[in-house]
Design an enzyme around this catalytic site. Structure first.
Site, PDB file in Angstrom:
ATOM      1  N   PRO A  16      36.272  45.647  37.572  1.00 17.30           N
ATOM      2  CA  PRO A  16      36.143  46.862  36.752  1.00 17.30           C
ATOM      3  C   PRO A  16      37.527  47.452  36.481  1.00 17.30           C
ATOM      4  O   PRO A  16      38.344  47.532  37.393  1.00 17.30           O
ATOM      5  CB  PRO A  16      35.335  47.813  37.657  1.00 17.30           C
ATOM      6  CG  PRO A  16      35.583  47.332  39.055  1.00 17.30           C
ATOM      7  CD  PRO A  16      35.813  45.848  38.947  1.00 17.30           C
ATOM      8  N   MET A  17      37.789  47.822  35.237  1.00 18.49           N
ATOM      9  CA  MET A  17      39.068  48.477  34.923  1.00 18.49           C
ATOM     10  C   MET A  17      38.846  49.578  33.898  1.00 18.49           C
ATOM     11  O   MET A  17      38.510  49.299  32.730  1.00 18.49           O
ATOM     12  CB  MET A  17      40.087  47.452  34.410  1.00 18.49           C
ATOM     13  CG  MET A  17      40.662  46.589  35.520  1.00 18.49           C
ATOM     14  SD  MET A  17      41.861  45.404  34.914  1.00 18.49           S
ATOM     15  CE  MET A  17      40.788  44.198  34.172  1.00 18.49           C
ATOM     16  N   GLN A  71      29.414  50.010  37.374  1.00 17.59           N
ATOM     17  CA  GLN A  71      30.029  50.703  38.511  1.00 17.59           C
ATOM     18  C   GLN A  71      29.934  52.215  38.325  1.00 17.59           C
ATOM     19  O   GLN A  71      30.285  52.741  37.265  1.00 17.59           O
ATOM     20  CB  GLN A  71      31.506  50.331  38.664  1.00 17.59           C
ATOM     21  CG  GLN A  71      32.084  50.971  39.923  1.00 17.59           C
ATOM     22  CD  GLN A  71      33.582  50.776  40.086  1.00 17.59           C
ATOM     23  OE1 GLN A  71      34.380  51.331  39.322  1.00 17.59           O
ATOM     24  NE2 GLN A  71      33.982  50.014  41.091  1.00 17.59           N
ATOM     25  N   CYS A 101      38.902  54.067  44.027  1.00 20.61           N
ATOM     26  CA  CYS A 101      39.773  54.785  43.100  1.00 20.61           C
ATOM     27  C   CYS A 101      40.637  55.794  43.854  1.00 20.61           C
ATOM     28  O   CYS A 101      40.118  56.675  44.541  1.00 20.61           O
ATOM     29  CB  CYS A 101      38.950  55.493  42.018  1.00 20.61           C
ATOM     30  SG  CYS A 101      40.005  56.267  40.790  1.00 20.61           S
ATOM     31  N   LYS A 140      32.634  48.553  46.040  1.00 14.12           N
ATOM     32  CA  LYS A 140      34.014  48.070  45.878  1.00 14.12           C
ATOM     33  C   LYS A 140      34.956  49.038  46.580  1.00 14.12           C
ATOM     34  O   LYS A 140      34.966  50.235  46.271  1.00 14.12           O
ATOM     35  CB  LYS A 140      34.372  47.936  44.402  1.00 14.12           C
ATOM     36  CG  LYS A 140      35.805  47.427  44.213  1.00 14.12           C
ATOM     37  CD  LYS A 140      36.008  46.834  42.843  1.00 14.12           C
ATOM     38  CE  LYS A 140      37.427  46.344  42.641  1.00 14.12           C
ATOM     39  NZ  LYS A 140      38.371  47.451  42.423  1.00 14.12           N
ATOM     40  N   GLY A 202      42.868  41.194  43.969  1.00 10.05           N
ATOM     41  CA  GLY A 202      44.266  41.572  44.001  1.00 10.05           C
ATOM     42  C   GLY A 202      45.249  40.457  43.758  1.00 10.05           C
ATOM     43  O   GLY A 202      45.314  39.480  44.494  1.00 10.05           O
ATOM     44  N   ASP A 203      45.974  40.606  42.640  1.00 11.06           N
ATOM     45  CA  ASP A 203      47.178  39.816  42.358  1.00 11.06           C
ATOM     46  C   ASP A 203      46.940  38.377  41.934  1.00 11.06           C
ATOM     47  O   ASP A 203      47.876  37.574  42.010  1.00 11.06           O
ATOM     48  CB  ASP A 203      48.142  39.839  43.565  1.00 11.06           C
ATOM     49  CG  ASP A 203      48.435  41.242  44.057  1.00 11.06           C
ATOM     50  OD1 ASP A 203      48.354  42.176  43.233  1.00 11.06           O
ATOM     51  OD2 ASP A 203      48.730  41.408  45.243  1.00 11.06           O
ATOM     52  N   GLY A 224      41.466  41.298  37.834  1.00 10.25           N
ATOM     53  CA  GLY A 224      41.689  42.454  36.973  1.00 10.25           C
ATOM     54  C   GLY A 224      42.806  42.184  35.985  1.00 10.25           C
ATOM     55  O   GLY A 224      42.594  41.610  34.910  1.00 10.25           O
ATOM     56  N   ARG A 225      44.021  42.550  36.390  1.00 12.81           N
ATOM     57  CA  ARG A 225      45.154  42.494  35.464  1.00 12.81           C
ATOM     58  C   ARG A 225      45.427  41.078  34.964  1.00 12.81           C
ATOM     59  O   ARG A 225      45.868  40.909  33.828  1.00 12.81           O
ATOM     60  CB  ARG A 225      46.390  43.092  36.140  1.00 12.81           C
ATOM     61  CG  ARG A 225      46.223  44.593  36.382  1.00 12.81           C
ATOM     62  CD  ARG A 225      47.244  45.131  37.349  1.00 12.81           C
ATOM     63  NE  ARG A 225      47.076  44.567  38.686  1.00 12.81           N
ATOM     64  CZ  ARG A 225      47.882  44.831  39.703  1.00 12.81           C
ATOM     65  NH1 ARG A 225      48.899  45.649  39.533  1.00 12.81           N
ATOM     66  NH2 ARG A 225      47.667  44.283  40.888  1.00 12.81           N
TER      67      ARG A 225
HETATM   68  C1  LIG Z   1      43.979  49.700  34.410  1.00 12.04           C
HETATM   69  C2  LIG Z   1      43.149  49.538  35.663  1.00 12.04           C
HETATM   70  C3  LIG Z   1      41.964  50.232  35.795  1.00 12.04           C
HETATM   71  C4  LIG Z   1      41.172  50.080  36.952  1.00 12.04           C
HETATM   72  N1  LIG Z   1      39.972  50.734  37.036  1.00 12.04           N
HETATM   73  C5  LIG Z   1      39.157  50.489  38.092  1.00 12.04           C
HETATM   74  C6  LIG Z   1      37.851  51.047  38.136  1.00 12.04           C
HETATM   75  O1  LIG Z   1      37.402  51.739  37.214  1.00 12.04           O
HETATM   76  N2  LIG Z   1      37.079  50.783  39.246  1.00 12.04           N
HETATM   77  C7  LIG Z   1      37.532  49.998  40.286  1.00 12.04           C
HETATM   78  O2  LIG Z   1      36.809  49.780  41.256  1.00 12.04           O
HETATM   79  N3  LIG Z   1      38.761  49.449  40.251  1.00 12.04           N
HETATM   80  C8  LIG Z   1      39.567  49.665  39.185  1.00 12.04           C
HETATM   81  N4  LIG Z   1      40.788  49.046  39.120  1.00 12.04           N
HETATM   82  C9  LIG Z   1      41.189  48.132  40.204  1.00 12.04           C
HETATM   83  C10 LIG Z   1      40.843  46.681  39.851  1.00 12.04           C
HETATM   84  O3  LIG Z   1      39.439  46.493  39.760  1.00 12.04           O
HETATM   85  C11 LIG Z   1      41.415  45.682  40.885  1.00 12.04           C
HETATM   86  O4  LIG Z   1      40.759  45.845  42.135  1.00 12.04           O
HETATM   87  C12 LIG Z   1      42.923  45.863  41.097  1.00 12.04           C
HETATM   88  O5  LIG Z   1      43.593  46.006  39.853  1.00 12.04           O
HETATM   89  C13 LIG Z   1      43.536  44.675  41.839  1.00 12.04           C
HETATM   90  O6  LIG Z   1      43.238  43.468  41.194  1.00 12.04           O
HETATM   91  P1  LIG Z   1      44.239  42.728  40.141  1.00 12.04           P
HETATM   92  O7  LIG Z   1      45.547  42.530  40.834  1.00 12.04           O
HETATM   93  O8  LIG Z   1      43.506  41.450  39.835  1.00 12.04           O
HETATM   94  O9  LIG Z   1      44.396  43.631  38.959  1.00 12.04           O
HETATM   95  C14 LIG Z   1      41.601  49.217  38.000  1.00 12.04           C
HETATM   96  C15 LIG Z   1      42.813  48.529  37.848  1.00 12.04           C
HETATM   97  C16 LIG Z   1      43.581  48.662  36.708  1.00 12.04           C
HETATM   98  C17 LIG Z   1      44.865  47.883  36.588  1.00 12.04           C
END
Ligand SMILES: Cc1cc2nc3c(=O)[nH]c(=O)nc-3n(C[C@H](O)[C@H](O)[C@H](O)COP(=O)(O)O)c2cc1C
Length: 349
Positions: A16-17, A71, A101, A140, A202-203, A224-225
Protein backbone atom coordinates in the site's frame (compact mmCIF):
# COMPACT_ATOMS: atom_id res chain seq x y z
CA UNK A 1 -0.18 -19.26 -0.87
CA UNK A 2 -3.37 -18.44 1.05
CA UNK A 3 -4.56 -15.72 3.40
CA UNK A 4 -7.49 -17.28 5.23
CA UNK A 5 -9.60 -18.72 2.42
CA UNK A 6 -8.20 -16.30 -0.18
CA UNK A 7 -5.73 -17.87 -2.63
CA UNK A 8 -2.99 -15.66 -4.02
CA UNK A 9 -1.71 -16.59 -7.48
CA UNK A 10 1.77 -15.33 -6.54
CA UNK A 11 3.53 -14.56 -3.23
CA UNK A 12 4.65 -11.14 -4.53
CA UNK A 13 2.35 -8.25 -3.66
CA UNK A 14 2.06 -4.54 -4.34
CA UNK A 15 2.49 -2.68 -1.02
CA UNK A 16 0.00 0.00 0.00
CA UNK A 17 1.30 3.48 -0.84
CA UNK A 18 -0.71 6.59 -0.08
CA UNK A 19 -0.95 8.86 -3.11
CA UNK A 20 0.53 6.21 -5.40
CA UNK A 21 -1.30 2.88 -5.48
CA UNK A 22 -4.59 4.16 -6.86
CA UNK A 23 -6.86 1.85 -8.84
CA UNK A 24 -5.38 2.87 -12.21
CA UNK A 25 -1.82 2.13 -11.09
CA UNK A 26 -2.86 -1.16 -9.50
CA UNK A 27 -4.63 -2.29 -12.67
CA UNK A 28 -1.62 -1.47 -14.82
CA UNK A 29 0.67 -3.43 -12.48
CA UNK A 30 -1.70 -6.41 -12.45
CA UNK A 31 -1.81 -6.43 -16.26
CA UNK A 32 1.97 -6.93 -16.38
CA UNK A 33 1.58 -10.18 -14.41
CA UNK A 34 3.31 -11.84 -11.46
CA UNK A 35 1.56 -9.75 -8.79
CA UNK A 36 -0.47 -11.90 -6.40
CA UNK A 37 -2.17 -9.20 -4.34
CA UNK A 38 -2.70 -5.45 -4.49
CA UNK A 39 -3.40 -3.26 -1.48
CA UNK A 40 -5.16 0.10 -1.72
CA UNK A 41 -3.86 3.36 -0.35
CA UNK A 42 -4.71 3.65 3.34
CA UNK A 43 -8.33 4.64 3.89
CA UNK A 44 -9.69 6.41 6.98
CA UNK A 45 -12.08 4.29 9.06
CA UNK A 46 -13.72 7.49 10.22
CA UNK A 47 -14.25 8.64 6.63
CA UNK A 48 -15.68 5.25 5.61
CA UNK A 49 -18.11 5.19 8.50
CA UNK A 50 -19.23 8.76 7.75
CA UNK A 51 -19.45 8.07 3.99
CA UNK A 52 -17.11 10.90 2.99
CA UNK A 53 -16.70 11.00 -0.82
CA UNK A 54 -12.96 11.53 -0.90
CA UNK A 55 -12.45 8.55 1.42
CA UNK A 56 -14.74 6.29 -0.58
CA UNK A 57 -12.73 7.09 -3.68
CA UNK A 58 -9.55 5.74 -2.08
CA UNK A 59 -11.34 2.46 -1.40
CA UNK A 60 -12.52 1.92 -4.99
CA UNK A 61 -11.23 -0.97 -7.00
CA UNK A 62 -12.16 -2.92 -10.12
CA UNK A 63 -12.69 -6.63 -10.75
CA UNK A 64 -9.41 -7.14 -12.57
CA UNK A 65 -7.47 -6.18 -9.46
CA UNK A 66 -8.61 -9.22 -7.48
CA UNK A 67 -7.59 -10.41 -5.03
CA UNK A 68 -7.67 -6.94 -3.52
CA UNK A 69 -7.01 -5.82 0.02
CA UNK A 70 -8.35 -2.53 1.34
CA UNK A 71 -6.16 -1.00 4.03
CA UNK A 72 -7.88 1.04 6.73
CA UNK A 73 -6.51 3.14 9.56
CA UNK A 74 -7.96 4.30 12.84
CA UNK A 75 -7.70 3.81 16.57
CA UNK A 76 -11.26 3.16 17.68
CA UNK A 77 -12.19 -0.56 17.81
CA UNK A 78 -15.92 0.03 17.17
CA UNK A 79 -15.26 2.31 14.17
CA UNK A 80 -12.60 -0.02 12.79
CA UNK A 81 -15.06 -2.92 13.05
CA UNK A 82 -17.78 -0.87 11.34
CA UNK A 83 -15.32 0.20 8.63
CA UNK A 84 -14.27 -3.44 8.12
CA UNK A 85 -17.92 -4.37 7.61
CA UNK A 86 -18.22 -1.58 4.99
CA UNK A 87 -15.10 -2.87 3.24
CA UNK A 88 -16.58 -6.36 3.25
CA UNK A 89 -19.84 -4.94 1.88
CA UNK A 90 -17.84 -3.41 -0.99
CA UNK A 91 -16.76 -6.93 -1.90
CA UNK A 92 -13.07 -6.61 -1.00
CA UNK A 93 -11.22 -9.89 -0.50
CA UNK A 94 -9.19 -8.78 2.54
CA UNK A 95 -9.23 -5.89 5.02
CA UNK A 96 -5.82 -4.72 6.25
CA UNK A 97 -5.05 -2.60 9.32
CA UNK A 98 -2.39 0.08 9.11
CA UNK A 99 -0.06 -0.19 12.11
CA UNK A 100 2.93 1.23 10.31
CA UNK A 101 2.20 4.83 9.38
CA UNK A 102 4.64 7.10 11.27
CA UNK A 103 3.09 10.40 10.11
CA UNK A 104 2.15 12.41 13.25
CA UNK A 105 -1.27 13.42 11.85
CA UNK A 106 -2.22 9.71 11.86
CA UNK A 107 -0.07 8.42 14.72
CA UNK A 108 -1.27 11.00 17.24
CA UNK A 109 -4.82 9.61 17.03
CA UNK A 110 -3.74 6.20 18.36
CA UNK A 111 -3.68 4.96 14.78
CA UNK A 112 -0.96 3.86 12.37
CA UNK A 113 2.32 2.91 14.01
CA UNK A 114 1.41 4.35 17.42
CA UNK A 115 -0.76 1.23 17.83
CA UNK A 116 2.52 -0.66 18.19
CA UNK A 117 2.99 1.23 21.47
CA UNK A 118 -0.36 -0.06 22.74
CA UNK A 119 -0.36 -3.79 21.94
CA UNK A 120 -3.45 -4.62 24.01
CA UNK A 121 -5.44 -1.85 22.33
CA UNK A 122 -4.15 -2.95 18.91
CA UNK A 123 -5.29 -6.52 19.66
CA UNK A 124 -8.71 -5.18 20.70
CA UNK A 125 -9.07 -3.50 17.31
CA UNK A 126 -8.20 -6.66 15.39
CA UNK A 127 -10.49 -8.78 17.61
CA UNK A 128 -13.42 -6.42 17.02
CA UNK A 129 -12.80 -6.43 13.27
CA UNK A 130 -12.41 -10.20 13.04
CA UNK A 131 -15.72 -10.56 14.86
CA UNK A 132 -17.45 -8.13 12.51
CA UNK A 133 -16.44 -9.69 9.18
CA UNK A 134 -15.94 -13.02 7.45
CA UNK A 135 -13.16 -11.85 5.12
CA UNK A 136 -9.59 -12.17 6.44
CA UNK A 137 -8.30 -9.33 8.62
CA UNK A 138 -4.58 -8.67 8.18
CA UNK A 139 -2.14 -6.27 9.85
CA UNK A 140 0.72 -4.27 8.40
CA UNK A 141 3.24 -3.13 11.00
CA UNK A 142 6.78 -1.83 11.29
CA UNK A 143 9.68 -3.25 13.37
CA UNK A 144 8.42 -1.18 16.31
CA UNK A 145 7.96 2.42 17.35
CA UNK A 146 11.64 3.18 17.92
CA UNK A 147 14.89 1.31 18.48
CA UNK A 148 14.14 0.90 22.20
CA UNK A 149 10.78 -0.72 21.52
CA UNK A 150 11.23 -3.15 18.66
CA UNK A 151 8.28 -5.48 19.26
CA UNK A 152 7.12 -6.83 15.88
CA UNK A 153 7.67 -10.49 16.92
CA UNK A 154 5.51 -10.14 20.07
CA UNK A 155 2.92 -7.96 18.36
CA UNK A 156 2.59 -10.44 15.48
CA UNK A 157 1.82 -13.24 17.97
CA UNK A 158 -0.77 -11.04 19.68
CA UNK A 159 -2.33 -10.22 16.31
CA UNK A 160 -2.49 -13.92 15.44
CA UNK A 161 -4.25 -14.64 18.75
CA UNK A 162 -6.64 -11.74 18.11
CA UNK A 163 -7.70 -13.27 14.79
CA UNK A 164 -5.37 -11.81 12.15
CA UNK A 165 -5.04 -14.08 9.11
CA UNK A 166 -1.64 -12.70 8.06
CA UNK A 167 0.79 -9.94 8.97
CA UNK A 168 3.17 -7.82 6.94
CA UNK A 169 6.28 -6.26 8.46
CA UNK A 170 8.27 -3.31 7.16
CA UNK A 171 11.53 -3.82 9.03
CA UNK A 172 12.15 -0.22 10.04
CA UNK A 173 10.92 1.60 13.14
CA UNK A 174 8.58 4.60 12.93
CA UNK A 175 11.43 6.74 14.29
CA UNK A 176 13.58 5.65 11.34
CA UNK A 177 10.90 6.61 8.85
CA UNK A 178 12.74 5.58 5.63
CA UNK A 179 16.33 5.96 6.91
CA UNK A 180 18.66 2.99 7.22
CA UNK A 181 17.46 -0.31 5.85
CA UNK A 182 14.67 -2.76 6.49
CA UNK A 183 15.71 -5.43 9.02
CA UNK A 184 14.98 -8.71 7.22
CA UNK A 185 16.55 -10.65 10.10
CA UNK A 186 13.80 -9.33 12.35
CA UNK A 187 11.20 -10.12 9.69
CA UNK A 188 12.44 -13.74 9.64
CA UNK A 189 12.13 -13.82 13.44
CA UNK A 190 8.51 -12.66 13.14
CA UNK A 191 7.85 -15.36 10.53
CA UNK A 192 9.27 -18.12 12.70
CA UNK A 193 7.14 -17.09 15.68
CA UNK A 194 3.65 -17.37 14.14
CA UNK A 195 1.67 -19.92 12.13
CA UNK A 196 -0.06 -17.35 9.89
CA UNK A 197 1.64 -16.11 6.69
CA UNK A 198 4.14 -13.27 7.12
CA UNK A 199 4.93 -10.82 4.34
CA UNK A 200 8.25 -8.98 4.46
CA UNK A 201 8.56 -5.42 3.23
CA UNK A 202 11.43 -3.11 2.50
CA UNK A 203 14.07 -2.22 -0.05
CA UNK A 204 13.41 -4.77 -2.81
CA UNK A 205 14.20 -2.98 -6.05
CA UNK A 206 15.55 -5.81 -8.21
CA UNK A 207 13.48 -8.85 -9.22
CA UNK A 208 16.19 -11.15 -7.85
CA UNK A 209 15.83 -9.59 -4.39
CA UNK A 210 12.16 -10.58 -4.22
CA UNK A 211 13.04 -14.18 -4.95
CA UNK A 212 15.96 -14.21 -2.47
CA UNK A 213 13.80 -12.70 0.29
CA UNK A 214 11.07 -15.23 -0.33
CA UNK A 215 13.53 -18.10 -0.08
CA UNK A 216 14.86 -16.71 3.20
CA UNK A 217 11.73 -17.71 5.06
CA UNK A 218 8.74 -15.43 4.52
CA UNK A 219 5.45 -16.43 2.90
CA UNK A 220 5.32 -13.37 0.68
CA UNK A 221 7.10 -10.16 -0.25
CA UNK A 222 5.48 -6.74 -0.44
CA UNK A 223 7.08 -4.32 -2.90
CA UNK A 224 6.54 -0.59 -2.66
CA UNK A 225 9.02 1.85 -4.14
CA UNK A 226 10.59 -0.84 -6.32
CA UNK A 227 7.27 -1.19 -8.14
CA UNK A 228 7.00 2.59 -8.63
CA UNK A 229 10.40 2.47 -10.31
CA UNK A 230 9.65 -0.68 -12.25
CA UNK A 231 6.04 -1.92 -12.45
CA UNK A 232 7.34 -5.03 -14.28
CA UNK A 233 9.22 -6.17 -11.15
CA UNK A 234 6.56 -8.78 -10.26
CA UNK A 235 6.48 -10.22 -13.76
CA UNK A 236 10.28 -10.41 -13.73
CA UNK A 237 10.41 -12.01 -10.26
CA UNK A 238 7.77 -14.59 -11.24
CA UNK A 239 9.83 -15.49 -14.32
CA UNK A 240 13.00 -15.82 -12.25
CA UNK A 241 11.26 -17.95 -9.66
CA UNK A 242 10.06 -20.39 -12.26
CA UNK A 243 13.50 -20.60 -13.86
CA UNK A 244 12.58 -18.60 -16.96
CA UNK A 245 14.60 -15.74 -18.46
CA UNK A 246 13.77 -12.32 -17.04
CA UNK A 247 11.83 -10.40 -19.69
CA UNK A 248 13.41 -7.13 -20.78
CA UNK A 249 11.31 -3.99 -20.79
CA UNK A 250 11.93 -1.66 -23.71
CA UNK A 251 12.04 2.10 -23.38
CA UNK A 252 8.89 2.28 -25.50
CA UNK A 253 7.00 -0.04 -23.18
CA UNK A 254 8.00 2.16 -20.26
CA UNK A 255 6.70 5.18 -22.12
CA UNK A 256 3.44 3.43 -23.01
CA UNK A 257 2.90 2.65 -19.32
CA UNK A 258 2.92 6.37 -18.47
CA UNK A 259 0.66 7.29 -21.40
CA UNK A 260 -1.82 4.60 -20.42
CA UNK A 261 -1.71 5.78 -16.82
CA UNK A 262 -2.61 9.30 -17.96
CA UNK A 263 -5.49 7.99 -20.09
CA UNK A 264 -6.82 5.86 -17.24
CA UNK A 265 -6.62 8.72 -14.74
CA UNK A 266 -8.50 10.95 -17.16
CA UNK A 267 -11.22 8.33 -17.67
CA UNK A 268 -11.35 7.89 -13.93
CA UNK A 269 -11.99 11.61 -13.61
CA UNK A 270 -14.91 11.30 -16.01
CA UNK A 271 -16.42 8.64 -13.77
CA UNK A 272 -15.67 5.83 -16.23
CA UNK A 273 -13.52 2.93 -15.27
CA UNK A 274 -12.45 -0.12 -17.20
CA UNK A 275 -14.61 -2.79 -15.69
CA UNK A 276 -16.97 -2.96 -12.80
CA UNK A 277 -16.36 -0.49 -10.03
CA UNK A 278 -17.12 -1.20 -6.43
CA UNK A 279 -18.58 1.65 -4.48
CA UNK A 280 -19.88 1.59 -0.94
CA UNK A 281 -23.38 0.10 -0.91
CA UNK A 282 -26.12 2.53 -0.07
CA UNK A 283 -24.19 5.63 -1.11
CA UNK A 284 -25.48 5.79 -4.66
CA UNK A 285 -23.14 6.16 -7.59
CA UNK A 286 -19.41 5.51 -7.42
CA UNK A 287 -17.67 8.49 -5.86
CA UNK A 288 -16.25 10.89 -8.38
CA UNK A 289 -12.68 11.99 -8.97
CA UNK A 290 -12.03 15.75 -9.16
CA UNK A 291 -14.50 17.73 -11.30
CA UNK A 292 -13.47 18.60 -14.87
CA UNK A 293 -11.77 21.89 -14.02
CA UNK A 294 -9.45 20.44 -11.41
CA UNK A 295 -8.92 17.18 -13.23
CA UNK A 296 -6.03 18.19 -15.46
CA UNK A 297 -4.08 19.57 -12.49
CA UNK A 298 -4.83 16.39 -10.54
CA UNK A 299 -3.45 14.20 -13.34
CA UNK A 300 -0.39 16.47 -13.77
CA UNK A 301 0.32 16.16 -10.04
CA UNK A 302 -0.16 12.39 -10.10
CA UNK A 303 2.35 12.08 -12.96
CA UNK A 304 4.85 14.24 -11.09
CA UNK A 305 4.50 12.03 -8.02
CA UNK A 306 5.01 8.83 -10.00
CA UNK A 307 7.75 10.46 -12.09
CA UNK A 308 9.88 11.09 -9.02
CA UNK A 309 10.21 7.28 -8.64
CA UNK A 310 9.73 6.04 -12.20
CA UNK A 311 12.67 8.06 -13.54
CA UNK A 312 15.17 6.59 -11.02
CA UNK A 313 17.75 4.36 -12.63
CA UNK A 314 16.85 5.45 -16.19
CA UNK A 315 19.58 6.96 -18.38
CA UNK A 316 18.79 10.66 -18.44
CA UNK A 317 16.18 10.08 -15.73
CA UNK A 318 16.92 13.30 -13.88
CA UNK A 319 16.22 15.32 -17.07
CA UNK A 320 12.97 13.47 -17.54
CA UNK A 321 12.03 14.17 -13.92
CA UNK A 322 12.61 17.89 -14.37
CA UNK A 323 10.64 17.88 -17.64
CA UNK A 324 7.70 16.05 -16.02
CA UNK A 325 7.79 18.50 -13.14
CA UNK A 326 7.62 21.49 -15.44
CA UNK A 327 4.89 20.20 -17.76
CA UNK A 328 1.71 22.07 -16.88
CA UNK A 329 -0.85 20.37 -19.09
CA UNK A 330 -1.76 16.91 -20.40
CA UNK A 331 -0.53 17.66 -23.97
CA UNK A 332 2.80 18.85 -22.55
CA UNK A 333 3.09 15.74 -20.39
CA UNK A 334 2.41 13.51 -23.39
CA UNK A 335 5.00 15.38 -25.47
CA UNK A 336 7.64 15.00 -22.75
CA UNK A 337 6.93 11.26 -22.50
CA UNK A 338 6.92 10.66 -26.25
CA UNK A 339 10.11 12.70 -26.67
CA UNK A 340 11.94 10.76 -23.99
CA UNK A 341 10.75 7.22 -24.54
CA UNK A 342 9.75 6.90 -28.17
CA UNK A 343 12.21 8.34 -30.57
CA UNK A 344 15.15 9.62 -28.60
CA UNK A 345 17.44 9.67 -31.64
CA UNK A 346 14.96 11.22 -34.04
CA UNK A 347 13.20 13.60 -31.66
CA UNK A 348 12.17 16.75 -33.44
CA UNK A 349 12.58 15.22 -36.93
C1 LIG B 1 4.90 7.07 -0.95
C2 LIG B 1 4.66 5.97 0.06
C3 LIG B 1 3.42 5.84 0.64
C4 LIG B 1 3.18 4.81 1.58
N1 LIG B 1 1.92 4.65 2.09
C5 LIG B 1 1.66 3.59 2.90
C6 LIG B 1 0.33 3.33 3.34
O1 LIG B 1 -0.62 4.03 2.99
N2 LIG B 1 0.13 2.25 4.17
C7 LIG B 1 1.17 1.43 4.57
O2 LIG B 1 0.95 0.47 5.30
N3 LIG B 1 2.43 1.65 4.14
C8 LIG B 1 2.69 2.70 3.32
N4 LIG B 1 3.96 2.88 2.83
C9 LIG B 1 5.01 1.91 3.20
C10 LIG B 1 5.15 0.82 2.13
O3 LIG B 1 3.98 0.02 2.05
C11 LIG B 1 6.37 -0.09 2.39
O4 LIG B 1 6.15 -0.86 3.57
C12 LIG B 1 7.67 0.70 2.56
O5 LIG B 1 7.78 1.70 1.56
C13 LIG B 1 8.90 -0.21 2.47
O6 LIG B 1 8.89 -0.96 1.29
P1 LIG B 1 9.69 -0.54 -0.07
O7 LIG B 1 11.12 -0.34 0.31
O8 LIG B 1 9.44 -1.71 -0.97
O9 LIG B 1 9.09 0.74 -0.56
C14 LIG B 1 4.22 3.91 1.94
C15 LIG B 1 5.48 4.08 1.34
C16 LIG B 1 5.72 5.07 0.41
C17 LIG B 1 7.08 5.19 -0.21
Amino acid sequence: MKIGAVSLPSPFALAPMAGMTDTAFRRLVKRKGGCGLVVTEMVSSEGLVRGIDRTLEYAEYTEEERPVSIQIFGGDPAKMAAAAAIVEGMGADIVDVNMGCPVPKIAKHSAGCSLMKEPAHAAGIVRAMAKAVKIPVTVKMRAGWDERSVNAPELARLMEDAGAAAVAVHGRTAAQSYRGSSDWGLIAEVASGVRIPVFGSGDCVEAGELVDRLRAGVSGVLVGRGALRNPWIFQQAAALESGQPVPDVSLEERGRFLLEYIDMLLREGEGEADGFRHAVPGTGAAPSAPPARGRERWVVNKLRALGSWYTKGLDGGSHLRVALNTAESIPQLRDVIRGFFFAPTTAGV
